[in-house]
Write an enzyme that holds these catalytic residues in place. Structure first.
Site, short mmCIF file in Angstrom:
data_model
loop_
_atom_site.label_atom_id
_atom_site.label_comp_id
_atom_site.label_asym_id
_atom_site.label_seq_id
_atom_site.Cartn_x
_atom_site.Cartn_y
_atom_site.Cartn_z
CD GLN A 3 -3.96 -4.90 6.71
OE1 GLN A 3 -3.41 -3.71 5.77
NE2 GLN A 3 -3.65 -5.61 5.35
CE LYS A 7 -3.66 -2.44 2.11
NZ LYS A 7 -4.33 -3.27 3.42
CG ASP A 16 -9.68 -0.72 4.33
OD1 ASP A 16 -9.17 -1.23 3.80
OD2 ASP A 16 -9.15 -1.07 5.50
#
Ligand code: NAD
Length: 279
Positions: free
Chosen positions: A96, A52, A119
Site C-alpha cells: 500500500q 481490500k 497493482d
C-alpha cells in the site's frame, strides 16, 4: 444522460469472482491469495487496506495481511517481499502506497515479482502496457475501460482527453485509450489552456485531484465524463467534476462515490485471479 454505475458493475464482477473461487474450492484446489503489506498507520491507507481485505473475504480470495510498524527498515520490507515472491501459495502482492518517507517507493515497487504485481505499478508491467503486450493493467484505468465497455461506449476514433499524468492513473489511462484506438490528449498542471482541450473531448477523464476543476463550460454537449477524483469538500467526498451542471450536458457520467472507486477495487480481485491462473 446515463449514469455509469461502477458500483453495480463492480458487484457483478465480485459475484463472478466468488463463483470462480467457489468452483476452485469444489474441485479441492488451492484458494487464490492476495498478500497486502501496510507500513505505518496512515488513516486513509488503513481504510483502503481494510476494504481490500473485506473484498477478498467476501469473494473467497485468501487475504494475507502484513501490518508493519512505521519505522520498518527498507531491508526488512524487501526481505518480506522476497519471502512473498518465493511463496508458492501467494498469487498477488500489493504494498500500500504511500510508504513512510524513509522507504524508497520505486525500489520497493520494483522488488515485487512481475508475475505477482497485481497493482501493475512496476516498470516491467507499465512497459508491457506501453508496447501492447498484455500483462497486468493498473486497477483504476483498467476499471474505467471495463466500465466504458459495459455501456458499449466506442473509443476508436474518439477524442479522448485525460486530465492528469500520474504514473498510477493519468499515464496508463492514456495508454489504454490509445491502444483502444482513441486520439488521446494528456493535460496536466503545465497545460496552458485546459478548457480548450477538455471542450474537444468526446471522452473526458478527470484525474487531477482538484474539486470542481471541470466546470460545465469546459465540456462538450454529449461528452462521456469519467470522474476519477476523490476530494473532500465541506467534509463530503466529491470528484474533480462539477457534477450537477456537467451531468446536464453529458451523455454518460460517473458519480462520486459509486463510479470509478468500486471498479478499481473490483479490478484488483480480477488481477489476483489472473495471477492465480498464470501461476
Ligand atoms: P496525482 O496528484 O499523483 O496526479 C494528479 C495529476 O493531475 C498530475 O499529473 C497533475 O499535473 C494534474 N493536475 C493537478 N491539478 C491540475 C490542474 N489544475 N489542471 C490540470 N492538471 C492538473 O494524483 P493521482 O494519484 O493521479 O490521483 C488523481 C485523483 O484521483 C486524486 O483525487 C485521487 O484521490 C483519485 N484517485 C481515485 C481512485 C479511485 O479508485 N477512484 C484511484 C486513484 C486515484
Amino acid at each position: 444522460m446515463t449514469i455509469l454505475d461502477g458500483k453495480a458493475l463492480a458487484a457483478k464482477i465480485k459475484e463472478q469472482t466468488a463463483k470462480t473461487t467457489a468452483k476452485l474450492a469444489a474441485e479441492g484446489k488451492r484458494q487464490p491469495c492476495l498478500a497486502v503489506v501496510l507500513v505505518g498507520e496512515d488513516p486513509a491507507s488503513q481504510i483502503y487496506v481494510r476494504n481490500k481485505h473485506n473484498d477478498c473475504v467476501t469473494t473467497g480470495i485468501k487475504s494475507l495481511m502484513h501490518t508493519l510498524p512505521a519505522d520498518t527498515s527498507e531491508v526488512d520490507l524487501l526481505n518480506l517481499i522476497d519471502s512473498l515472491n518465493a511463496d508458492d501459495t501467494v498469487d498477488g502482492i500489493l504494498v500500500q502506497l504511500p510508504l513512510p518517507k524513509h522507504l524508497d517507493e520505486k525500489k520497493v515497487t520494483e522488488h515485487i515479482s512481475a508475475s505477482k504485481d497485481v497493482d501493475a505499478f512496476s516498470a516491467y508491467n507499465v512497459g508491457k502496457i506501453t508496447l501492447g503486450r498484455g500483462g497486468f493493467k493498473p486497477c483504476t484505468p483498467a476499471g474505467i475501460m471495463r466500465l466504458l465497455e459495459e455501456y458499449g461506449i466506442e473509443i476508436a476514433g474518439k477524442e479522448c482527453v485525460v486530465v492528469g499524468r500520474s504514473n498510477i492513473v493519468g499515464k496508463p489511462m492514456a495508454l489504454l485509450l490509445l491502444a483502444a484506438g482513441g486520439t488521446v490528449t494528456v493535460c496536466h498542471t503545465k497545460t496552458a489552456d485546459l478548457a480548450y482541450h477538455t471542450r474537444r473531448a468526446d471522452i473526458l477523464i478527470a484525474a487531477a485531484g482538484r474539486a470542481d476543476l471541470i466546470k460545465d463550460d469546459m465540456v462538450k454537449e454529449g461528452a462521456v465524463i469519467v470522474d476519477v477524483g476523490m476530494n473532500r469538500k465541506d467534509g463530503k467526498l466529491c470528484g474533480d467534476v462539477d457534477y450537477e451542471k456537467c451531468a446536464a450536458k453529458a451523455s454518460y457520467i460517473t458519480p462520486v462515490p459509486g463510479g470509478v472507486g468500486p471498479m478499481t477495487r473490483a479490478m484488483l480481485l480480477e488481477n489476483t485471479i489472473t495471477a492465480y491462473e498464470n501461476h
